[in-house]
Scaffold this active site. Structure first.
Site, PDB file in Angstrom:
ATOM      1  N   LYS A  86      30.042 -34.584  14.320  1.00 26.94           N
ATOM      2  CA  LYS A  86      28.789 -34.789  15.056  1.00 26.94           C
ATOM      3  C   LYS A  86      28.636 -36.259  15.438  1.00 26.94           C
ATOM      4  O   LYS A  86      28.235 -36.590  16.558  1.00 26.94           O
ATOM      5  CB  LYS A  86      27.590 -34.369  14.200  1.00 26.94           C
ATOM      6  CG  LYS A  86      27.589 -32.923  13.766  1.00 26.94           C
ATOM      7  CD  LYS A  86      26.523 -32.675  12.689  1.00 26.94           C
ATOM      8  CE  LYS A  86      26.815 -31.409  11.909  1.00 26.94           C
ATOM      9  NZ  LYS A  86      26.056 -31.341  10.636  1.00 26.94           N
ATOM     10  N   HIS A 146      36.798 -23.036   1.227  1.00 29.88           N
ATOM     11  CA  HIS A 146      36.082 -24.237   1.644  1.00 29.88           C
ATOM     12  C   HIS A 146      36.210 -25.415   0.708  1.00 29.88           C
ATOM     13  O   HIS A 146      35.596 -26.457   0.953  1.00 29.88           O
ATOM     14  CB  HIS A 146      34.585 -23.930   1.812  1.00 29.88           C
ATOM     15  CG  HIS A 146      34.276 -23.175   3.066  1.00 29.88           C
ATOM     16  ND1 HIS A 146      33.977 -23.804   4.254  1.00 29.88           N
ATOM     17  CD2 HIS A 146      34.244 -21.854   3.318  1.00 29.88           C
ATOM     18  CE1 HIS A 146      33.753 -22.889   5.175  1.00 29.88           C
ATOM     19  NE2 HIS A 146      33.916 -21.697   4.638  1.00 29.88           N
ATOM     20  N   THR A 197      32.030 -31.937   8.569  1.00 23.80           N
ATOM     21  CA  THR A 197      31.646 -31.634   9.940  1.00 23.80           C
ATOM     22  C   THR A 197      30.655 -32.685  10.439  1.00 23.80           C
ATOM     23  O   THR A 197      30.514 -32.871  11.645  1.00 23.80           O
ATOM     24  CB  THR A 197      31.001 -30.233  10.061  1.00 23.80           C
ATOM     25  OG1 THR A 197      29.967 -30.124   9.072  1.00 23.80           O
ATOM     26  CG2 THR A 197      32.024 -29.148   9.857  1.00 23.80           C
ATOM     27  N   LYS A 234      24.722 -36.814   4.004  1.00 22.42           N
ATOM     28  CA  LYS A 234      25.439 -35.623   3.563  1.00 22.42           C
ATOM     29  C   LYS A 234      24.929 -35.309   2.167  1.00 22.42           C
ATOM     30  O   LYS A 234      24.156 -36.108   1.619  1.00 22.42           O
ATOM     31  CB  LYS A 234      26.955 -35.862   3.525  1.00 22.42           C
ATOM     32  CG  LYS A 234      27.343 -37.197   2.849  1.00 22.42           C
ATOM     33  CD  LYS A 234      28.837 -37.464   2.872  1.00 22.42           C
ATOM     34  CE  LYS A 234      29.369 -37.886   4.201  1.00 22.42           C
ATOM     35  NZ  LYS A 234      30.297 -36.948   4.812  1.00 22.42           N
ATOM     36  N   ARG A 235      25.319 -34.172   1.568  1.00 19.00           N
ATOM     37  CA  ARG A 235      24.912 -33.911   0.202  1.00 19.00           C
ATOM     38  C   ARG A 235      25.342 -35.066  -0.707  1.00 19.00           C
ATOM     39  O   ARG A 235      26.388 -35.668  -0.488  1.00 19.00           O
ATOM     40  CB  ARG A 235      25.514 -32.589  -0.303  1.00 19.00           C
ATOM     41  CG  ARG A 235      24.875 -31.373   0.325  1.00 19.00           C
ATOM     42  CD  ARG A 235      23.385 -31.320   0.073  1.00 19.00           C
ATOM     43  NE  ARG A 235      23.116 -31.066  -1.317  1.00 19.00           N
ATOM     44  CZ  ARG A 235      22.675 -29.909  -1.810  1.00 19.00           C
ATOM     45  NH1 ARG A 235      22.421 -28.904  -0.992  1.00 19.00           N
ATOM     46  NH2 ARG A 235      22.454 -29.760  -3.104  1.00 19.00           N
ATOM     47  N   LYS A 262      31.936 -37.510  -2.710  1.00 20.17           N
ATOM     48  CA  LYS A 262      31.654 -38.077  -1.388  1.00 20.17           C
ATOM     49  C   LYS A 262      31.444 -39.589  -1.466  1.00 20.17           C
ATOM     50  O   LYS A 262      31.384 -40.286  -0.452  1.00 20.17           O
ATOM     51  CB  LYS A 262      30.444 -37.391  -0.765  1.00 20.17           C
ATOM     52  CG  LYS A 262      30.692 -35.924  -0.391  1.00 20.17           C
ATOM     53  CD  LYS A 262      29.442 -35.292   0.202  1.00 20.17           C
ATOM     54  CE  LYS A 262      29.580 -33.820   0.559  1.00 20.17           C
ATOM     55  NZ  LYS A 262      30.221 -33.580   1.876  1.00 20.17           N
TER      56      LYS A 262
HETATM   57  C1  PLP Z   1      26.527 -31.374   9.356  1.00 22.18           C
HETATM   58  C2  PLP Z   1      25.618 -31.258   8.210  1.00 22.18           C
HETATM   59  C3  PLP Z   1      26.122 -31.280   6.906  1.00 22.18           C
HETATM   60  C4  PLP Z   1      27.586 -31.473   6.597  1.00 22.18           C
HETATM   61  O1  PLP Z   1      27.848 -32.840   6.474  1.00 22.18           O
HETATM   62  P1  PLP Z   1      29.186 -33.408   5.814  1.00 22.18           P
HETATM   63  O2  PLP Z   1      29.110 -34.865   6.097  1.00 22.18           O
HETATM   64  O3  PLP Z   1      30.315 -32.751   6.530  1.00 22.18           O
HETATM   65  O4  PLP Z   1      29.128 -33.091   4.376  1.00 22.18           O
HETATM   66  C5  PLP Z   1      25.235 -31.175   5.862  1.00 22.18           C
HETATM   67  N1  PLP Z   1      23.912 -31.054   6.070  1.00 22.18           N
HETATM   68  C6  PLP Z   1      23.387 -31.045   7.307  1.00 22.18           C
HETATM   69  C7  PLP Z   1      21.908 -30.939   7.473  1.00 22.18           C
HETATM   70  C8  PLP Z   1      24.216 -31.138   8.419  1.00 22.18           C
HETATM   71  O5  PLP Z   1      23.684 -31.106   9.647  1.00 22.18           O
END
Ligand code: PLP
Length: 832
Positions: free
Chosen positions: A677, A376, A673, A565-566, A571
């Site tokens: 979304k 990952h 991911t 995101k985190r 990032k």
């Molecule tokens: C989808 C999701 C992530 C992943 O987000 P990235 O932008 O791909 O890092 C992290 N936390 C939550 C709560 C999510 O729904």
């Protein structure tokens, strides 16, 4: 009546009761029954109890199909896959289970008839936050898709008492609070299954001995401290298909309630504290995303998951096939979600060698043909390595086995590259610093190694795992991540679902490629107007969330620009902040020609020990405070840091977003991911050529994607001579932004608090090379602002992004895992 007759009768009664109705009145009855009789409350009780009563009512309606599915998987000779993951970031389940059962309308009516609002009840559910971010959420989406595809897949994870911490913002700083998500009592979706309890061993020593029966030299693992693993099963229903798969979460308990010998010897305190030491194992989820810290408890957790899960599978097999393991690898496959469960390689060897007295070569043949590993991340700090002394103390027998695996593996390396000492050193599972490299263990023990997006999988072959790729080229493959449209569209975006239904029906819920049909309506005036209206309603909902959690007003006609995101340097939330400061500075200088009003949302948790990430949160909040309170700025720019970003927040955020920020340094984000979304819900991406952005761009074309920044090879080339001052000196806007930051404009009463941030981005050693992409990012954001002013053009981009997102469903991802790795047969069954 004989026992047997009684049993038959009970079974008949149970079966009759299990076929519970799903009419409005049945649901009302079930709900009231649980509320009054089980929970001892009234209809006007707290929404949390209403949620519990409704969840039990729904769970009852899963139970029959759950049992049927379980039996269908375990009766004949059926190949099964096991998804081993330290994290399952499930979020809420009520809404999702209502959707998959197909009883949302009836349930809404039932609650309405009782004077209740289904939405408020759904809102009372706490997130099951058993994960950090993308990796854990991916596992949850995979489970949903496997059930919908009727694949015999079981999830194995840990039932942490405390999930991902709750984030509160106090004076701009992140404060962590414990997340006791189970509340009082149990999680309504779980069933405890004490009959499948397993024992996991730790510590002790190994001793060589000669087996008196076989005269074979064997190793005995003795004087261990044992911990009990108790499984809790969570039902995973497929979409209206009568399949209910299982997610089995292990909880740790002490072997006996108390160690009586210690107890009687007067060591009351030691006896009790040993008990709590055992229970500690599943007490709390480690809150670090993509960074490991070599803590003993973490290694304990990993072994606990792996050992309990493998014993579970192997014991059942042993029972069913009378100890004949000939076909074990043909019927069982284990998917390792990152290196966290890679001890599975050593543990399955241990079980076969020590518990079932198998020969090494035979055992290895089985192990190495039923393990598959998913990588990952390429970030070096995320590659797990455990010190040998720690390993030795905790897991002496698995360590012996790893030594033997490594010994035999290095002989293979020597055959491939005769005389090449460097290769032996570089590829050894035990590294030069006496650490066990878990990624190498996983690769050596697996028949499949995959990355999670096309670019990432290529980079694994070219870089990180190049030696292994040259040794075993066929082992490497790509499986681009996805997300489940059931949660991320059908339940979180009801407005869009209704619009889609009126145009293309509902097949997209189980076949997302059907979304492409909406491109036929891209010039249809009425459809376009409806599309815009749906987005507008979702922006309203998001604005309400922002108002409620931050007090900031978001005008709905502004551009909603979102990065959630985190929080991590790679990032590059910092790049986003620099842009915000640039916009602010432009407003202050009166450079507002052709202005587009913009609302910027940033959200995400920082690992509690990651000082720089926590400081970035503080910076976002301080900048927001200045911007939002400056009368010169007004509605031109609003900034909000949404606290406690989690699955249930994302369900409101992604449908209401116009621009999705995916701006990592090229080559660093494995997939992403969140990007998918947003795309499904009609947001347009501003992104670097990184992770799955590459594939998103390919799907939508350059005219529907805002690409900027250095490409991966350019990043790697520039790294050698990176000079941020070159960019500062040649860019007036960048100088203005840094000038404001350095003057302390955003920290007037907190002198120096952002010095570390400033020096990190100005350092020639900045691994994320933020300033190198500044100009390109600012210009691209400018283009976005202008594009947004052309409502029609923007609407077209929005529709096309959604229409072409079909490939990013986890249904597609799972079909590829199954086609290339698992090779399972879908099990359709009419549970009657
Ligand atoms: C989808 C999701 C992530 C992943 O987000 P990235 O932008 O791909 O890092 C992290 N936390 C939550 C709560 C999510 O729904």
């Amino acid at each position: 009546m004989s026992t047997l007759e009684g049993f038959e009768k009970a079974k008949m009664i149970a079966e009759m009761q299990q076929l519970l109705g799903s009419e409005v009145k049945d649901l009302e009855e079930g709900f009231v029954h649980y509320l009054y009789n089980t929970l001892g409350r009234n209809v006007n009780s707290d929404a949390y109890y209403q949620f519990k009563a409704l969840s039990y009512t729904v769970r009852d309606r899963l139970m029959h199909h759950w049992k049927k599915t379980w039996h269908a998987y375990n009766e004949g000779d059926i190949k099964k896959a096991y998804y081993l993951s330290m994290e399952f970031l499930i979020g809420r389940s009520l809404t999702n289970n209502l959707l998959n059962l197909g009883v949302e309308t009836q349930t809404e009516k039932a609650m309405y008839d009782l004077g209740l609002s289904l939405e408020e009840i759904e809102d009372a559910e706490r997130d099951a936050g058993l994960g950090n971010g993308g990796l854990g959420r991916l596992a949850a989406c995979f489970m949903d898709s496997c059930a919908t595809l009727q694949l015999p897949v079981m999830g194995y994870g840990l039932r942490y008492e405390y999930g991902m911490f709750k984030q509160r913002i106090q004076e701009g700083f992140q404060i962590e609070e414990p997340d006791h998500w189970l509340g009082f009592g149990n999680y309504p979706w779980e069933i405890q299954r004490s009959e499948y309890t397993r024992v996991v061993r730790f510590g002790g020593q190994t001793r060589m001995f000669t087996d008196p029966h076989t005269s074979k030299l064997s190793s005995l693992w003795e004087n261990t401290s044992d911990v009990i693993a108790v499984p809790f099963d969570v039902p995973i229903p497929g979409f209206k298909n009568e399949t209910v798969n299982t997610l089995r979460l292990w909880s740790a308990a002490a072997v006996e309630d108390f160690d009586l010998t210690q107890f009687n010897a007067g060591s009351y305190f030691e006896a009790v504290s040993d008990k709590s030491a055992a229970e500690n194992i599943t007490m709390v989820l480690y809150p670090n995303d993509t960074s490991e810290n070599g803590k003993e408890l973490r290694l304990r957790q990993q072994y606990f998951l792996v050992s309990a899960s493998l014993q579970d599978v192997v014991c059942q097999w042993h029972h069913k096939y009378n100890g004949d393991f000939t076909n074990f690898a043909q019927y069982n496959v284990f998917q390792l979600n990152d290196t966290h469960p890679s001890l599975a390689v050593a543990e399955l060897m241990r079980i076969l060698l020590d518990d079932y007295f198998m020969e090494w070569t035979k055992a290895w043949e089985i192990v190495s043909s039923c393990m598959a590993y998913t990588n990952h991340t390429l970030l070096p700090e995320a590659l797990e390595r455990w010190s040998v002394p720690l390993f030795e103390k905790l897991l002496p027998r698995p360590l012996e086995i790893i030594y033997e695996i490594n010994h035999r593996f290095l002989k293979q390396v020597a055959m491939k590259w005769p005389g090449d000492q460097n290769k032996l050193r570089q590829m050894s599972i035990i590294d030069e610093h006496n650490h066990v490299c878990m990624a190498y263990l996983a690769i050596v023990g697996s028949f499949s190694v995959n990355g999670v997006a096309a670019l990432h999988s290529q980079l694994l072959k070219d870089g990180l795992f190049n030696d292994f790729y040259r040794l075993w080229p066929n082992r490497f493959n790509n499986k681009t991540n996805g997300v489940t449209q059931r949660r991320w569209m059908a339940s979180s975006n009801p407005g869009l679902r209704a619009l889609l239904k009126s145009k293309i029906g509902e097949e997209w819920i189980t076949d997302l490629s059907q979304l492409s049909k909406i491109e036929d309506f891209v010039h249809d005036k009425e459809f376009r107007r409806s599309w815009m209206k749906v987005k507008r309603e979702n922006k309203k909902r998001l604005a309400q969330l922002v108002k409620k959690t931050t007090g900031v007003d978001f005008p709905e006609d502004s551009l909603f620009d979102v990065q959630v995101k985190r929080i991590h340097e790679y990032k590059r939330q910092l790049l986003n902040v620099l842009h915000v400061i640039h916009l602010y500075s432009s407003i202050k200088r009166g450079q507002v020609d052709n202005w587009t009003n913009r609302c910027v949302i940033i959200g995400g948790k920082a690992a509690p020990g990651y000082a720089m990430a926590k400081n970035i949160i503080k910076l976002v909040n301080n900048v927001a405070d200045i911007v939002n309170n400056d009368p010169d700025v007004g509605n031109k720019l609003k900034v909000a840091f949404i606290p406690n970003y989690r699955v249930s927040a994302m369900e409101i955020i992604c449908p209401g977003t116009d621009v999705s920020e995916q701006i990592s340094t090229a080559g660093k984000e494995a997939s992403g991911t969140g990007n998918m979304k947003f795309m499904m819900n009609g947001a347009v991406t501003i992104g670097t050529l990184d992770g799955a952005n590459v594939e998103i761009l390919e799907a939508v074309g350059e005219e529907n994607f805002f690409l900027f920044g250095l490409k991966t090879p350019e990043v790697e080339e520039m790294r050698h001579h990176y000079n941020p001052h070159h960019f500062i000196d040649s860019d007036e806007d960048l100088r203005a932004v840094l000038g404001l930051l350095e003057s302390g404009h955003f920290n007037q009463f907190e002198p120096g608090i952002f010095n570390d941030i400033i020096s990190s981005i100005k350092s020639s050693n900045d691994p994320w090379m933020t300033l190198a992409d500044f100009r390109s990012y600012i210009d691209t954001q400018k283009a976005i602002g202008l594009a947004f002013q052309d409502h029609e053009r923007w609407n077209t981009m929005s529709i096309i992004n959604s229409a072409r997102s079909g490939v990013f469903s986890t249904d597609r991802t799972m079909m590829e895992y199954n086609r290339d790795i698992w090779k399972l047969t879908p099990i359709a069954h009419n549970a009657k």
